[in-house]
Design an enzyme around this catalytic site. Structure first.
Site, PDB file in Angstrom:
ATOM      1  N   LYS A 107      42.952   5.715  -0.086  1.00 14.04           N
ATOM      2  CA  LYS A 107      43.504   6.894   0.585  1.00 14.04           C
ATOM      3  C   LYS A 107      44.959   7.146   0.209  1.00 14.04           C
ATOM      4  O   LYS A 107      45.658   6.262  -0.286  1.00 14.04           O
ATOM      5  CB  LYS A 107      43.327   6.766   2.103  1.00 14.04           C
ATOM      6  CG  LYS A 107      41.871   7.042   2.497  1.00 14.04           C
ATOM      7  CD  LYS A 107      41.659   7.181   3.977  1.00 14.04           C
ATOM      8  CE  LYS A 107      40.177   7.551   4.213  1.00 14.04           C
ATOM      9  NZ  LYS A 107      39.786   7.425   5.613  1.00 14.04           N
TER      10      LYS A 107
ATOM     11  N   ARG B 279      35.222  -0.114   5.435  1.00 10.75           N
ATOM     12  CA  ARG B 279      34.565   0.928   4.619  1.00 10.75           C
ATOM     13  C   ARG B 279      35.345   1.058   3.309  1.00 10.75           C
ATOM     14  O   ARG B 279      36.534   1.336   3.329  1.00 10.75           O
ATOM     15  CB  ARG B 279      34.574   2.246   5.401  1.00 10.75           C
ATOM     16  CG  ARG B 279      33.874   3.392   4.711  1.00 10.75           C
ATOM     17  CD  ARG B 279      33.997   4.672   5.540  1.00 10.75           C
ATOM     18  NE  ARG B 279      33.220   5.749   4.959  1.00 10.75           N
ATOM     19  CZ  ARG B 279      33.676   6.563   4.008  1.00 10.75           C
ATOM     20  NH1 ARG B 279      34.901   6.418   3.532  1.00 10.75           N
ATOM     21  NH2 ARG B 279      32.900   7.519   3.524  1.00 10.75           N
TER      22      ARG B 279
HETATM   23  N1  HH2 Z   1      36.884   8.375   5.556  1.00  6.50           N
HETATM   24  C1  HH2 Z   1      36.234   9.273   4.770  1.00  6.50           C
HETATM   25  C2  HH2 Z   1      34.918   9.664   5.067  1.00  6.50           C
HETATM   26  N2  HH2 Z   1      34.261   9.127   6.105  1.00  6.50           N
HETATM   27  N3  HH2 Z   1      34.192   7.628   7.921  1.00  6.50           N
HETATM   28  C3  HH2 Z   1      34.785   6.717   8.705  1.00  6.50           C
HETATM   29  N4  HH2 Z   1      34.123   6.153   9.726  1.00  6.50           N
HETATM   30  N5  HH2 Z   1      36.090   6.332   8.482  1.00  6.50           N
HETATM   31  C4  HH2 Z   1      36.825   6.851   7.462  1.00  6.50           C
HETATM   32  O1  HH2 Z   1      38.011   6.483   7.322  1.00  6.50           O
HETATM   33  C5  HH2 Z   1      36.206   7.823   6.607  1.00  6.50           C
HETATM   34  C6  HH2 Z   1      34.869   8.197   6.878  1.00  6.50           C
HETATM   35  C7  HH2 Z   1      36.943   9.857   3.599  1.00  6.50           C
HETATM   36  O2  HH2 Z   1      36.678   9.102   2.428  1.00  6.50           O
HETATM   37  P1  HH2 Z   1      35.581   9.493   1.328  1.00  6.50           P
HETATM   38  O3  HH2 Z   1      34.208   9.546   1.912  1.00  6.50           O
HETATM   39  O4  HH2 Z   1      35.700   8.596   0.157  1.00  6.50           O
HETATM   40  O5  HH2 Z   1      36.044  10.917   0.808  1.00  6.50           O
HETATM   41  P2  HH2 Z   1      35.477  12.368   1.001  1.00  6.50           P
HETATM   42  O6  HH2 Z   1      35.598  12.712   2.445  1.00  6.50           O
HETATM   43  O7  HH2 Z   1      36.351  13.207   0.108  1.00  6.50           O
HETATM   44  O8  HH2 Z   1      34.027  12.383   0.555  1.00  6.50           O
END
Ligand code: HH2
Length: 276
Positions: A222, A256
């Site tokens: 992040k 995660r």
């Molecule tokens: N962060 C993201 C998505 N889902 N869920 C939880 N529980 N906690 C988090 O910190 C979290 C999450 C964002 O990361 P990512 O899925 O890699 O990116 P994107 O939203 O661009 O798909």
């Protein structure tokens, strides 16, 4: 803390911290967007993360990065359902990262055992979709909406406010018939938070752990790591590991991450010292 999470047919052992591997079946996720849109490649990546030691695979069909547009439910389902259907043979819990009740229901029918909702089941019908299923849910805190959440996030006391929000959502879940053995909570790093807010939440993690529910943290790659290390998104593994270890030392139960192998190695090494 509960030493397990009841994920429908599967009981996830949380006596030691576990790793959730991220699988974004999207064209635009901030770090792996476009890489796993092909269902075959997505299934391969899930199997790889499983081999590397992930206990959960979190499949998302809609990016929630700052500024992301929302995706219609039918498109989200078109992306993720063929993948979920092919993961049932893996010895992991399948999690669906969605805010939409219709997507939750379809994913749960296809074999998901956990709903990971960045909106903490606030959409009308979301509580009912999970309650009817027997699956677990992760309730995450977010201030605002992805499209605008990073414009001017503001809190008087971020830790107290995030904790109160999550307690409120846990109560709503319990009232809807979702028992605490099926719930995890997440402070939502980067979701309507400045760097200072994220750091305060990391320092305040023990106050969330006090709730007795498993705490999930999503820090992997992040922008806060970019701000602290000066590294672009593809070079944030080391920073992510430092924060993950801080989090488990503070009592977090689920990490995660996009980088499963190094995270599993870091946790195993940390565990040997911490005596777990
Ligand atoms: N962060 C993201 C998505 N889902 N869920 C939880 N529980 N906690 C988090 O910190 C979290 C999450 C964002 O990361 P990512 O899925 O890699 O990116 P994107 O939203 O661009 O798909």
């Amino acid at each position: 803390m509960s030493a397990w999470l009841d994920c429908g047919g599967r009981r996830l052992d949380l006596a030691r911290p576990v790793v959730m591997g991220v699988l974004n079946v999207t064209p635009d996720s901030f770090s792996d967007g476009g890489r796993y849109l092909d269902p075959g490649l997505a299934v391969e990546q899930a199997a790889r993360m499983c081999e590397e030691g992930a206990a959960i695979i979190d499949i998302g069909g809609e990016s929630t990065r700052p500024g992301a547009p929302s995706v219609p439910a039918d498109e989200e389902m078109r992306r993720i359902l063929p993948v979920i259907g092919r993961l049932a043979r893996l010895p992991v819990v399948i999690s669906v990262d969605t805010r939409k009740p219709e997507v939750m229901r379809a994913a749960l029918d296809a074999g998901a055992g956990l709903v990971n909702d960045v909106a903490a089941l606030r959409a009308p019908g979301a509580l009912e979709a999970v309650a009817a299923s027997g699956a677990a849910a992760c309730l995450m805190h977010m201030q605002g909406e992805p499209a605008s959440m990073q414009r001017e996030p503001a809190y008087v006391d971020v830790v107290t406010e995030v904790k109160a929000f999550l307690e409120d959502r846990v109560q709503a879940c319990r009232a809807a018939g979702i028992g605490t053995g099926r719930l995890a909570i997440d402070p939502g790093f980067g979701f309507g938070k400045t760097l200072e807010h994220n750091l305060a939440l990391l320092r305040g993690l023990p106050r969330l752990v006090e709730s007795g529910l498993p705490v999930m943290v999503g820090l992997s790659r992040k922008s806060m790591i970019g701000a602290l290390s000066g590294r672009p998104v593809g070079e944030r593994v080391a920073g992510g590991l430092a924060l993950a270890l801080w989090a488990v030392q503070s009592g977090a139960a689920i990490v995660r991450t996009h980088d499963v192998r190094p995270t599993v190695d870091a946790l195993a090494t940390w565990l040997a010292v911490s005596g777990g």
